[in-house]
Scaffold this motif. Structure first.
Motif, PDB file in Angstrom:
ATOM      1  N   ILE A 274      27.296 124.014 -37.960  1.00  0.00           N
ATOM      2  CA  ILE A 274      26.151 123.445 -38.663  1.00  0.00           C
ATOM      3  C   ILE A 274      26.537 122.953 -40.051  1.00  0.00           C
ATOM      4  CG2 ILE A 274      25.504 125.746 -39.451  1.00  0.00           C
ATOM      5  CD1 ILE A 274      23.183 122.738 -38.954  1.00  0.00           C
ATOM      6  N   PHE A 275      27.650 123.450 -40.593  1.00  0.00           N
ATOM      7  CA  PHE A 275      28.051 123.085 -41.950  1.00  0.00           C
ATOM      8  C   PHE A 275      29.015 121.910 -41.926  1.00  0.00           C
ATOM      9  CE2 PHE A 275      26.920 127.549 -41.991  1.00  0.00           C
ATOM     10  CZ  PHE A 275      26.009 127.596 -43.041  1.00  0.00           C
ATOM     11  N   GLY A 276      28.941 121.092 -42.977  1.00  0.00           N
ATOM     12  CA  GLY A 276      29.838 119.954 -43.070  1.00  0.00           C
ATOM     13  C   GLY A 276      29.625 119.190 -44.358  1.00  0.00           C
ATOM     14  N   ASN A 277      30.503 118.283 -44.626  1.00  0.00           N
ATOM     15  CA  ASN A 277      30.335 117.402 -45.778  1.00  0.00           C
ATOM     16  C   ASN A 277      29.024 116.632 -45.663  1.00  0.00           C
ATOM     17  OD1 ASN A 277      32.896 118.196 -46.615  1.00  0.00           O
ATOM     18  ND2 ASN A 277      33.907 116.421 -45.685  1.00  0.00           N
ATOM     19  N   ASP A 278      28.444 116.294 -46.795  1.00  0.00           N
ATOM     20  CA  ASP A 278      27.217 115.488 -46.863  1.00  0.00           C
ATOM     21  C   ASP A 278      25.985 116.218 -46.326  1.00  0.00           C
ATOM     22  OD1 ASP A 278      28.348 112.960 -47.931  1.00  0.00           O
ATOM     23  OD2 ASP A 278      29.436 112.952 -46.028  1.00  0.00           O
ATOM     24  N   MET A 279      26.045 117.525 -46.239  1.00  0.00           N
ATOM     25  CA  MET A 279      24.929 118.275 -45.685  1.00  0.00           C
ATOM     26  C   MET A 279      23.836 118.496 -46.733  1.00  0.00           C
ATOM     27  SD  MET A 279      26.451 122.168 -45.541  1.00  0.00           S
ATOM     28  CE  MET A 279      25.095 122.640 -44.501  1.00  0.00           C
ATOM     29  N   VAL A 280      22.686 118.962 -46.253  1.00  0.00           N
ATOM     30  CA  VAL A 280      21.592 119.394 -47.115  1.00  0.00           C
ATOM     31  C   VAL A 280      21.340 120.868 -46.855  1.00  0.00           C
ATOM     32  CG1 VAL A 280      19.157 119.111 -47.731  1.00  0.00           C
ATOM     33  CG2 VAL A 280      20.514 117.114 -47.082  1.00  0.00           C
ATOM     34  N   LEU A 281      21.284 121.649 -47.936  1.00  0.00           N
ATOM     35  CA  LEU A 281      20.874 123.045 -47.865  1.00  0.00           C
ATOM     36  C   LEU A 281      19.471 123.171 -48.440  1.00  0.00           C
ATOM     37  CD1 LEU A 281      24.149 124.820 -49.074  1.00  0.00           C
ATOM     38  CD2 LEU A 281      23.251 124.753 -46.745  1.00  0.00           C
ATOM     39  N   GLN A 282      18.706 124.120 -47.926  1.00  0.00           N
ATOM     40  CA  GLN A 282      17.328 124.276 -48.361  1.00  0.00           C
ATOM     41  C   GLN A 282      17.265 124.727 -49.816  1.00  0.00           C
ATOM     42  OE1 GLN A 282      14.507 123.415 -46.817  1.00  0.00           O
ATOM     43  NE2 GLN A 282      13.453 123.965 -48.715  1.00  0.00           N
TER      44      GLN A 282
ATOM     45  N   MET B  95      18.363 127.398 -55.384  1.00  0.00           N
ATOM     46  CA  MET B  95      18.797 126.256 -56.175  1.00  0.00           C
ATOM     47  C   MET B  95      17.678 125.233 -56.285  1.00  0.00           C
ATOM     48  SD  MET B  95      22.031 126.693 -57.028  1.00  0.00           S
ATOM     49  CE  MET B  95      22.746 125.056 -57.229  1.00  0.00           C
ATOM     50  N   PRO B  96      17.683 124.447 -57.357  1.00  0.00           N
ATOM     51  CA  PRO B  96      16.733 123.340 -57.457  1.00  0.00           C
ATOM     52  C   PRO B  96      17.168 122.189 -56.564  1.00  0.00           C
ATOM     53  CG  PRO B  96      18.206 123.318 -59.333  1.00  0.00           C
ATOM     54  CD  PRO B  96      18.544 124.556 -58.545  1.00  0.00           C
ATOM     55  N   PRO B  97      16.277 121.245 -56.273  1.00  0.00           N
ATOM     56  CA  PRO B  97      16.683 120.097 -55.458  1.00  0.00           C
ATOM     57  C   PRO B  97      17.650 119.201 -56.203  1.00  0.00           C
ATOM     58  CG  PRO B  97      14.462 119.780 -56.311  1.00  0.00           C
ATOM     59  CD  PRO B  97      14.856 121.170 -56.669  1.00  0.00           C
ATOM     60  N   GLY B  98      18.514 118.571 -55.438  1.00  0.00           N
ATOM     61  CA  GLY B  98      19.443 117.611 -56.031  1.00  0.00           C
ATOM     62  C   GLY B  98      20.882 117.926 -55.670  1.00  0.00           C
TER      63      GLY B  98
ATOM     64  N   GLN C 269      31.879 119.211 -49.060  1.00  0.00           N
ATOM     65  CA  GLN C 269      31.782 118.277 -50.176  1.00  0.00           C
ATOM     66  C   GLN C 269      30.480 117.488 -50.132  1.00  0.00           C
ATOM     67  OE1 GLN C 269      35.363 115.937 -49.797  1.00  0.00           O
ATOM     68  NE2 GLN C 269      36.677 117.577 -50.550  1.00  0.00           N
ATOM     69  N   ARG C 270      30.062 117.044 -51.314  1.00  0.00           N
ATOM     70  CA  ARG C 270      28.868 116.205 -51.491  1.00  0.00           C
ATOM     71  C   ARG C 270      27.618 116.880 -50.900  1.00  0.00           C
ATOM     72  NH1 ARG C 270      32.996 113.324 -49.624  1.00  0.00           N
ATOM     73  NH2 ARG C 270      32.116 113.245 -47.521  1.00  0.00           N
ATOM     74  N   VAL C 271      27.459 118.166 -51.158  1.00  0.00           N
ATOM     75  CA  VAL C 271      26.332 118.938 -50.644  1.00  0.00           C
ATOM     76  C   VAL C 271      25.101 118.713 -51.522  1.00  0.00           C
ATOM     77  CG1 VAL C 271      25.469 121.263 -50.145  1.00  0.00           C
ATOM     78  CG2 VAL C 271      27.868 120.674 -49.664  1.00  0.00           C
ATOM     79  N   LEU C 272      23.968 118.487 -50.884  1.00  0.00           N
ATOM     80  CA  LEU C 272      22.694 118.347 -51.572  1.00  0.00           C
ATOM     81  C   LEU C 272      21.813 119.556 -51.284  1.00  0.00           C
ATOM     82  CD1 LEU C 272      21.851 114.614 -50.716  1.00  0.00           C
ATOM     83  CD2 LEU C 272      22.465 115.495 -52.979  1.00  0.00           C
ATOM     84  N   PHE C 273      20.905 119.849 -52.201  1.00  0.00           N
ATOM     85  CA  PHE C 273      19.847 120.814 -51.950  1.00  0.00           C
ATOM     86  C   PHE C 273      18.532 120.053 -51.851  1.00  0.00           C
ATOM     87  CE2 PHE C 273      23.164 123.527 -53.486  1.00  0.00           C
ATOM     88  CZ  PHE C 273      22.976 124.717 -52.805  1.00  0.00           C
ATOM     89  N   GLY C 274      17.791 120.328 -50.792  1.00  0.00           N
ATOM     90  CA  GLY C 274      16.529 119.626 -50.558  1.00  0.00           C
ATOM     91  C   GLY C 274      15.722 120.360 -49.508  1.00  0.00           C
TER      92      GLY C 274
END
Length: 712
Positions: free
Chosen positions: A67-75, A130-133, A153-158
Motif C-alpha cells: 500500500i505504501f509508495g512514492n507520491d502517496m497520501v497519508l491521512q 500531521m496537518p494537510p500538505g 518520496q513526495r508523500v502528502l498528508f490529506g
C-alpha cells in the motif's frame, strides 16, 4: 501486530513518553544562533538512533507493505501508520522529513520513531498527527550499512478514501461520457493534489495484513503520470469522479486538501465476500458465495469456506492488455468464498488510516434476500454489518481512523439488475437501512448517492438494426429519434467517426454515467462530512400521503415530502411524457399488500410478486398549487388505492427486466435514448432526484413498512 515502540527525548512520535521534535529542542536551546543548535540536535538523534538498532538487515528483507509508495497520501489529522516486514525482532527506525525546506529554523522539520518487528518479521509504527500538505520523505532503516534503508518520496498528508464494491465501482474512467474533459483538466494541472492507488484482485482464505506488489495493479500515482502511462483509464470512475468533485469544491472554497483514492474492487462479487466470516453469521438468509445453493450459516460455514478456498485460482490477477474483463455472472471466478475478499482486499488496508469509505455493490446480490435491518436478515443486515465490521477493523488502534468514520453508499443504477429488475425495489430499500434515506439510526454517519435515474441512455441492442447509437458514417436511419441523438457508443467498426463517442463495457449493466455518481457522493460528503450543512445531501424523501376528493368529485392522493430534509429547498416536477407513461409513479388499486411486506423478501426465478405485478397502474401527477411542496397524484376513477410507489417499475411488462429505464417509460431504447437524470421529481437547488419509495395506503393515509415512517 505485536509491536514495540520507543521514544527518545526530542524524537517526537508515539505519545508513549513526553515527546519533542527537533523544533522543540531548538526552542528550548540556549544557543546564540538557532541553526548550529539544530545541527547538534540532529547529530544526537542520529547517534541515539544508531545505538538503538539491535539487528542488522539488508534492504532485501526490509520492505513496506504494498500500500505504501512514492507520491502517496497519508491521512492527515490522525496518527497514520507505516508498516511492513523485516527480519524477525529487527528494530526499524522511521524518519520523517519535509522536502525542499529553507535553511531557517522555522522551516526545519524532522522526527524519528523506532519500531520492533515481531517474531514473524512484521512491524508497524504510528506517525504523529500531521496537518494537510507536504511533500515529505519517509525513510525506514535497519542499521547504518549501505542498502539497509528504504524511502517513500513526495508523500502528502490529506484525506484518504477507500473505494470498494463490484464491477460498477471497478469500471474504469475509460468507459465514461466525461473522460475527455477529465483528460484535458488533468493535463492542465487541475488535479495535481490528487493521488491514486489501484489494488488488484486478491482473495485470501486467511486474514492477510501485509501484501506485496502482486496485489497491486498500479501503485500510488499522480493523475498526470497515471494518464501518461495508461493506468488512469483503468482506475475506478466512480471513485475518481468523487475525488475530482470534492477537489473542485475545495478549490472553489480556496482550501484544497490533498485527496488520496484507493480502489479495491472486484467485479461480479457478492457482499458476503467482503465481510469478516464470523461477523456475517449475525445475519440470517445470506448466501454461500462459492455455492449459491447454500445458505451461509454456522452449520454450512466449513463446507462453504473449503469449497471457496479451492475456487481461488490463478485468474484472480489476470489483467488484459487494455483493461480488466468484468464478470457479469452471479459469482466471479476466482473470488473464493465468504470473507475471502475481506481477508485479502480489505484487511491489508485496515491498518492504513483513512478518512472514510465508498461502497458501490449489490447487483450480484439481487437474486437473493434483500431483507430488513430490524429482523437482521439479508442484504440490509449485511450492509449494516459490513459498515460496523470495517469501522472496527480500521479503528482498532486508537487515534487512527475514526471509529465512526463516514461511509458513502451508491444505490444501484436502473437497468443494472442483470434481469432481476423485479428485485431492485427491495434492494434500494435495503441499501438505505430500510428507512428510505441515509444517514439514519441504523446506518449512522453514512451518506448516499442514489443512481436509480442514472441508467445508460441506450439499450445493449442499439448497435444492431437501425444502429441509432453508433456513428456509422452513413445517414441516420429514419427510425432513429434524431432529436434525442447523443451518448453514442464507440465500437470501432466504422471509419470516419466524427460525433463524440464513448466505449462501453455492457450498456445496461455498466452505465457510463459515473461522473454524476461521483458528484452526488461528493455533494453529500461536502454537506455531512465536511461541515457544509446548508448543502443538500438528499433529494425529496416521502413523509406521508392522504387521499382527497376534488371539488369535481375526483379522487386524488396528496403526497408529502420531508420538509426538514429539504433544507428549505423547493421540489421541482419536471415535464415528463405522459404518453410514454414516464411519471414513475404507480398505484396499486386491486391487490392487497401482503402482511409481511416489511420482511422485504425477493422472489426467485424472476417471478412477479405484489410489488412488481400487473396490478400496479401508472398514474400521473401535478405539483400542488397551494404553495406547498406536495404533489397531487391523479387516481383512477374506480377502485380503492392500496399502495403507492415512486422510482420503480416499467410499463413494458412484468416482471421488470434489465432493459427497462424507468425514467422514460415505454420508450424504445434501441431507437430513442433516455437521458440521464430524466425522472420527474427532484429538488430545485440541490438538483437531487426524489428518493424511490413505496408505502401501503391504509384508511386513506400512507403507512410505510417498518422501520421507515411516513405518517405525516
Amino acid at each position: 501486530f505485536s509491536v514495540t515502540v520507543r521514544s527518545f527525548d526530542f524524537i517526537d512520535h508515539f505519545g508513549l513518553e513526553t515527546e519533542r521534535t527537533p523544533r522543540d529542542f531548538l526552542n528550548s536551546c540556549a544557543c546564540a544562533t538557532m541553526l548550529p543548535c539544530f545541527k547538534f540536535a540532529v547529530l544526537i538523534a542520529a547517534v541515539v538512533g544508531a545505538n538503538a538498532t539491535s539487528a542488522q538487515v539488508s534492504s532485501s528483507s526490509l520492505a513496506f507493505s504494498s500500500i505504501f509508495g512514492n507520491d502517496m497520501v497519508l491521512q492527515y489529522g490522525v496518527r497514520a501508520a507505516i508498516y511492513g516486514t523485516a527480519a524477525p525482532n529487527a528494530q526499524i527506525q522511521v524518519n520523517v522529513s519535509k522536502d525542499n525546506v529553507m535553511s531557517t529554523a522555522s522551516d526545519l522539520f524532522s522526527y524519528h520513531a523506532v519500531a520492533t518487528a515481531d517474531s514473524t518479521g512484521t512491524w508497524k509504527t504510528l506517525l504523529k498527527a500531521m496537518p494537510p500538505g507536504g511533500t515529505y520523505t519517509i525513510t525506514a532503516s535497519v542499521g547504518s550499512s549501505p542498502g539497509s534503508s528504504l524511502s517513500l518520496q513526495r508523500v502528502l498528508f490529506g484525506d484518504v478514501w477507500f473505494c470498494s464494491g463490484q464491477s460498477n465501482m471497478e469500471l474504469g474512467v475509460h468507459f465514461t461520457f466525461s473522460r475527455n474533459t477529465t483528460y484535458a483538466a488533468i493535463r492542465a494541472g487541475n488535479y495535481s493534489t490528487m493521488r491514486l492507488f489501484h489494488a488488484d484482485h486478491n482473495p485470501q482464505s486467511e486474514p492477510t495484513y501485509i501484501t506485496n506488489d502482486t496485489a497491486v495493479v498500479a501503485g500510488w500515482e499522480t493523475p498526470t503520470f497515471s494518464l501518461t502511462n495508461g493506468s488512469f483509464d483503468k482506475f475506478s470512475a466512480a471513485c475518481w469522479y468523487f475525488g475530482k468533485s470534492l477537489t473542485d469544491r475545495m478549490r472553489d472554497e480556496g482550501k484544497v486538501v490533498p485527496v488520496g483514492l484507493i480502489e479495491s474492487a472486484f467485479g461480479g462479487t457478492m457482499i458476503e465476500s467482503w465481510v469478516g466470516v464470523d461477523e456475517q453469521l449475525q445475519c440470517a438468509n445470506i448466501t454461500c458465495t462459492a455455492n449459491i445453493s447454500l445458505h451461509f450459516t454456522a452449520a454450512t460455514k466449513e463446507q462453504c469456506l473449503s469449497t471457496g478456498a479451492a475456487a481461488i485460482d490463478a485468474t484472480k490477477h489476470q489483467y488484459p492488455d487494455y483493461l480488466r474483463t468484468l464478470s457479469t455472472s452471479v459469482t466471479a471466478a476466482g473470488a473464493g468464498a465468504n470473507s475471502h475478499l475481506y481477508n485479502g482486499m480489505v484487511l491489508p488496508f485496515a491498518n492504513f488510516s483513512i478518512k472514510g469509505w465508498l461502497w458501490y455493490q449489490g447487483e450480484n446480490n439481487l437474486p437473493f434476500d434483500a431483507g430488513n435491518v430490524v429482523s437482521r436478515s439479508g442484504y440490509a443486515c449485511m450492509l449494516q454489518t459490513l459498515i460496523r465490521n470495517w469501522r472496527a477493523a480500521w479503528s482498532a488502534t486508537p487515534d487512527t481512523t475514526d471509529p465512526a468514520a463516514p461511509f458513502g453508499i451508491v444505490t444501484l443504477a436502473d437497468s443494472t439488475d442483470e434481469g432481476w429488475g423485479c428485485n431492485v425495489p427491495q434492494m434500494h430499500w435495503a441499501e438505505t437501512g430500510n428507512v428510505g434515506f441515509a444517514p439514519n439510526a441504523y446506518l449512522p454517519n453514512t451518506f448516499l448517492a442514489t443512481a436509480h435515474d442514472l441508467a445508460d441512455p441506450w439499450d445493449d441492442s442499439c448497435t444492431s438494426g437501425a444502429k441509432c447509437c453508433v456513428d456509422t458514417g452513413e445517414p441516420l436511419d429514419p427510425s432513429c429519434n434524431a432529436a434525442h441523438r447523443g451518448w453514442l457508443v464507440q465500437n470501432g467498426q466504422y471509419p470516419g467517426v466524427t460525433e463524440p463517442v464513448t466505449p462501453t463495457m455492457g450498456l445496461t449493466i455498466h452505465p457510463r454515467t459515473k461522473e454524476q455518481v461521483g458528484a452526488r457522493l461528493a455533494q453529500a460528503a461536502w454537506s455531512l462530512v465536511y461541515g457544509h450543512s446548508d448543502i443538500a445531501w438528499t433529494g425529496p424523501v416521502l413523509s406521508g400521503c392522504a387521499v382527497q376528493q376534488t371539488a369535481a368529485g375526483e379522487t386524488t392522493l396528496r403526497v408529502k415530502f420531508n420538509r426538514s430534509l429539504l433544507l428549505g429547498d423547493a421540489i421541482v416536477l419536471r415535464n415528463y411524457n405522459r404518453t410514454e407513461q414516464a411519471s414513475v409513479m404507480w398505484a396499486l388499486m386491486s391487490d392487497d399488500v401482503p402482511s409481511d411486506a416489511d420482511a422485504n423478501y425477493v422472489y426467485t426465478n424472476r417471478q412477479p410478486y405484489w410489488g412488481d405485478s400487473a396490478s400496479w397502474i401508472n398514474v400521473d401527477m401535478t405539483k400542488a398549487k397551494d404553495g406547498t411542496n406536495d404533489v397531487i397524484v391523479e387516481l383512477p376513477a374506480s377502485g380503492t388505492i392500496r399502495a403507492i410507489r415512486y422510482g420503480h417499475l416499467s410499463p413494458k411488462g412484468h416482471p421488470q427486466s434489465g432493459h427497462d429505464k424507468i425514467c422514460c417509460g415505454n420508450r424504445n431504447f434501441d431507437l430513442d435514448p433516455c437521458a440521464p437524470e430524466s425522472c420527474p421529481l427532484k429538488s430545485a437547488k440541490g438538483n437531487l432526484p426524489a428518493m424511490p419509495f413505496h408505502a401501503a395506503v391504509v384508511d386513506g393515509k400512507c403507512k410505510c413498512f417498518a422501520p421507515q415512517v411516513c405518517d405525516e
